[in-house]
Motif scaffolding. Structure first.
Motif, short mmCIF file in Angstrom:
data_model
loop_
_atom_site.label_atom_id
_atom_site.label_comp_id
_atom_site.label_asym_id
_atom_site.label_seq_id
_atom_site.Cartn_x
_atom_site.Cartn_y
_atom_site.Cartn_z
N GLY A 95 0.86 -1.18 0.00
CA GLY A 95 0.00 0.00 0.00
C GLY A 95 0.89 1.23 0.00
O GLY A 95 2.09 1.13 0.31
N SER A 96 0.31 2.37 -0.37
CA SER A 96 1.15 3.57 -0.34
C SER A 96 1.42 4.01 1.10
O SER A 96 2.39 4.72 1.38
N PHE A 121 -4.86 13.59 5.81
CA PHE A 121 -4.96 12.13 5.95
C PHE A 121 -4.39 11.65 7.29
O PHE A 121 -3.30 12.04 7.70
N ASP A 195 1.19 13.11 -1.80
CA ASP A 195 0.41 11.87 -1.72
C ASP A 195 -0.72 11.95 -2.74
O ASP A 195 -1.68 12.69 -2.57
N TYR A 198 -5.33 9.43 -5.07
CA TYR A 198 -6.53 9.54 -5.93
C TYR A 198 -6.21 10.16 -7.29
O TYR A 198 -7.11 10.62 -7.99
N SER A 227 -4.82 0.85 -4.65
CA SER A 227 -5.98 0.59 -3.79
C SER A 227 -7.23 1.34 -4.24
O SER A 227 -8.33 0.96 -3.85
N ARG A 236 -3.02 -4.74 -1.16
CA ARG A 236 -2.02 -3.84 -0.56
C ARG A 236 -0.82 -3.64 -1.47
O ARG A 236 0.21 -4.31 -1.33
C1 LIG Z 1 -4.75 10.36 0.96
C2 LIG Z 1 -4.46 8.91 1.10
N1 LIG Z 1 -3.19 8.52 1.04
C3 LIG Z 1 -2.83 7.24 1.15
C4 LIG Z 1 -3.79 6.27 1.35
C5 LIG Z 1 -3.28 4.88 1.56
O1 LIG Z 1 -3.80 3.94 0.76
P1 LIG Z 1 -3.06 2.55 0.52
O2 LIG Z 1 -2.14 2.27 1.65
O3 LIG Z 1 -4.17 1.59 0.43
O4 LIG Z 1 -2.31 2.73 -0.75
C6 LIG Z 1 -5.13 6.61 1.43
C7 LIG Z 1 -6.17 5.59 1.70
O5 LIG Z 1 -7.22 5.82 2.19
C8 LIG Z 1 -5.47 7.97 1.30
O6 LIG Z 1 -6.74 8.37 1.40
#
Ligand SMILES: Cc1ncc(COP(=O)(O)O)c(C=O)c1O
Length: 369
Positions: A95-96, A121, A195, A198, A227, A236
């Protein structure tokens, strides 16, 4: 006993609360005895992943007794072709979120400060606290990041700045020119993480593609994910794009096999299906229009959003409305923990899910009057 264990935690961790995920559908059905519940609470893609991603995932199942490719060669190659960067610029993450945490672990010390915005976030304060650094939270402007305030908050102790673009939960986004001048103004000792979870949803013409800027700013890292629009949240997998030097440092601290083999295969295949991504983006645009039109009809203010979710002001403590929506079998997200007690965050769903939510909201609000 509990108190003693808490005292043993590092000071940064003592002040943290765990990340609050959206309520799972099964939990709601069990607790409230409702059937056919819908979940519009975790910014998931309601269409799911490309069928090609699912096929690729199935095709590697026979091999899961093997460790994955710890360097993610195939996925890095596919990403580098897609993004026009060399594989050395890419760091893969579980995941990020993983990349956000690696950044803090690799670069931030307890006497450093980490700057991020109010209503940003929830993972930024967590990764900051986990390494014992000081969070510096700047005020928002019209719910969005105030880059001038963020710049003013930077000092010799600052090591990292998080900019969510677009931000979750507000959906606000930062424009190209503003971000460019912010990055140009950053001193060399400050890393900036943009980040872009989206990114693929955003249709605004002045929205920046910061991956293209990695060569210009050695202290910039862009994070993205599979994701959200790619519909692979359960597997992930996310990534960072930065200078090769920064990527090399992040690679020193990541777990050797942080991305599993099923995720690697599915993500590579997902990248090939542009038509699926176009379909998801269109569904999202239509759904966003429908939701926001309904809010206007109901006389509710909302924060214009560039993502696949929108925050609506329900003009009362939103947890009450949230609870009543649960009884209607609709899970959304209250965001009081983000300092937004009167807002609910709603993820754009399938057309029938959006209608179900709108009808439920109308009913709940009518009953209150
Ligand atoms: C702004 C933002 N950054 C990062 C994430 C992390 O997502 P993931 O770890 O699933 O890549 C999310 C997930 O809700 C997010 O809303």
């Amino acid at each position: 006993m509990t108190a003693d264990i808490l005292r043993l935690a590092t000071p940064g961790v003592q002040g943290l609360s765990p990340y609050q995920p959206g309520k799972p559908i099964e939990e709601l059905e069990r607790e409230y005895g409702v059937a056919d519940a819908i979940k519009l609470a975790s910014n998931e893609n309601p269409l799911g992943p490309s069928p090609r991603a699912l096929d690729a995932a199935r095709a590697v199942l026979h091999d899961i007794h093997r460790y994955p490719d710890g360097n993610g060669f195939g996925l890095k190659k596919a990403l580098s072709q897609k993004l026009g960067v060399t594989p050395e610029c890419i760091t893969l993450g579980n995941g990020s979120n993983d990349i956000l945490e690696l950044l803090a672990r690799a670069f931030v010390q307890p006497d450093n400060e980490v700057v991020f915005s109010e209503h940003a976030f929830a993972v930024y304060p967590i990764v900051t606290g986990a390494v014992g650094a000081k969070p510096v939270v700047t005020k928002t402007r019209h719910w969005g990041h105030d880059l001038a305030a963020m710049q003013a908050a930077v000092n010799p102790r600052t090591r990292l700045v998080f900019i969510a673009n677009p931000n979750n939960p507000t959906g606000t986004w930062t424009r190209k020119e503003e971000l460019d001048s912010f990055l140009r103004a950053m001193p060399a000792h400050v890393l900036v993480a943009v980040d872009e979870a989206y990114f693929e949803y955003v249709g605004e013409p002045d929205y920046p593609n910061t991956v293209a800027w990695a060569g210009r700013f050695p202290n910039l890292i862009t994070t993205r994910t599979f994701s959200k629009i790619y519909g692979l949240a359960g597997l992930r997998v996310g990534y960072g794009v930065s200078s090769p030097e920064m990527a090399e440092i992040l690679n020193r601290v990541r777990q050797p096999f942080n991305v599993n083999s099923v995720a690697l295969a599915a993500a590579s295949a997902a990248l090939e299906d542009d038509a699926h991504i176009t379909r998801v983006a269109q569904l999202n645009r239509d759904g966003m229009q429908r939701l926001t039109a309904a809010f206007r009809m109901l006389g509710l203010d909302y924060i214009p959003s560039a993502g696949n979710f929108v925050c609506v002001d329900v003009k009362q403590p939103a947890t009450i409305v949230y609870e009543q929506l649960l009884r209607e079998g609709v899970i959304v997200r209250p965001v009081a923990n983000y300092g937004m007690p009167n807002h609910l965050r709603v993820t754009v769903g399938l057309p029938e899910e959006n209608e179900r939510f709108i009808n439920a909201l109308e009913k709940v609000l009518r009953t209150k009057d």
